[in-house]
Write a protein that holds these residues in place. Structure first.
Motif, PDB file in Angstrom:
ATOM      1  N   THR A 142      60.034 -16.664  63.205  1.00 57.25           N
ATOM      2  CA  THR A 142      61.543 -17.384  62.680  1.00 57.25           C
ATOM      3  C   THR A 142      61.222 -18.096  63.128  1.00 57.25           C
ATOM      4  O   THR A 142      60.549 -18.666  64.344  1.00 57.25           O
TER       5      THR A 142
ATOM      6  N   SER B 299      58.529 -13.157  65.941  1.00 54.54           N
ATOM      7  CA  SER B 299      59.725 -14.448  67.164  1.00 54.54           C
ATOM      8  C   SER B 299      58.471 -15.589  66.053  1.00 54.54           C
ATOM      9  O   SER B 299      58.049 -16.356  65.967  1.00 54.54           O
TER      10      SER B 299
ATOM     11  N   ASN C 289      62.670 -17.188  71.498  1.00 55.89           N
ATOM     12  CA  ASN C 289      63.181 -15.968  69.525  1.00 55.89           C
ATOM     13  C   ASN C 289      63.062 -14.772  71.139  1.00 55.89           C
ATOM     14  O   ASN C 289      64.039 -13.337  71.031  1.00 55.89           O
TER      15      ASN C 289
ATOM     16  N   TYR D 209      66.003 -11.660  71.413  1.00 57.03           N
ATOM     17  CA  TYR D 209      66.203 -10.226  71.218  1.00 57.03           C
ATOM     18  C   TYR D 209      65.500  -9.122  72.460  1.00 57.03           C
ATOM     19  O   TYR D 209      66.486  -7.783  72.333  1.00 57.03           O
TER      20      TYR D 209
END
Length: 192
Positions: free
Chosen positions: A54, A51, A61, A65
């Motif tokens: 990204t 995270s 995030n 996930y």
């Protein structure tokens, strides 16, 4: 049933996680690793790392996930996608609702001394929650061999190098690339 538990868990995280993603890490870890045991502490540390590289907030995030991982445990790809959507929606719902309700009144109160004092008072609490999240990642609840984030002296050296680079304000992307390269060299090329 598991998707409902996922929604409730991330709704709680969204309601009680003030101060941004780092402050939410201890809450997320408690729900995902300790309470429901949907993943190990090492997998949770991987989520935090991914995270970071990204775009987007850590909480969103990680919700995406974890939602996917939990949903895919049922054996269907669509449940993974649905889990991602449910967890992401649940973590965003409280702040979205509160912001809509509070936005109308905040402009009138923003120069109030009491409101300014309350905002100043929350800063140390947020810093404490970030420190608690860092300590939970460094010293996990479990002593299981596969659940440790710092597995040897080299991982501490890498951590120290990244921490020193952050302290000296080195570009975060450069730190990520250099630490990834160092990890590959240390653990895969030289096998240390």
């Amino acid at each position: 049933m598991i998707l409902w538990q996922l929604f409730i868990s991330y709704l709680k995280i969204g309601f009680f996680g003030f101060g941004g993603g780092y402050a939410m890490l201890s809450l997320i870890q408690n729900e995902v690793v300790v309470q429901h045991q949907w993943m190990t502490n090492a997998q949770f540390a991987d989520i935090v790392a991914v995270s970071q590289i990204t775009p987007g907030p850590i909480a969103i995030n990680s919700a995406t996930y974890v939602g996917y991982s939990v949903g895919i445990q049922t054996g269907h790809l669509w449940c993974g996608i649905l889990g991602s959507v449910i967890a992401t929606f649940a973590v965003c719902l409280p702040s979205l609702t509160l912001m809509i309700l509070v936005a109308r009144f905040f402009m009138r109160l923003k120069h109030n001394r009491l409101v300014e004092g309350a905002m100043r008072g929350m800063r140390p609490a947020v810093i404490g929650m970030i420190a608690a999240a860092a300590l939970l990642l460094i010293f996990p609840h479990s002593d299981a061999p596969g659940d440790q984030n710092f597995i040897d002296a080299w991982s501490w050296v890498l951590f120290g190098g990244v921490f020193a680079g952050s302290w000296r304000k080195v570009n975060p992307i450069l730190l990520i690339v250099l630490s990834a390269a160092a990890g590959i060299l240390i653990y895969y090329v030289f096998g240390l």
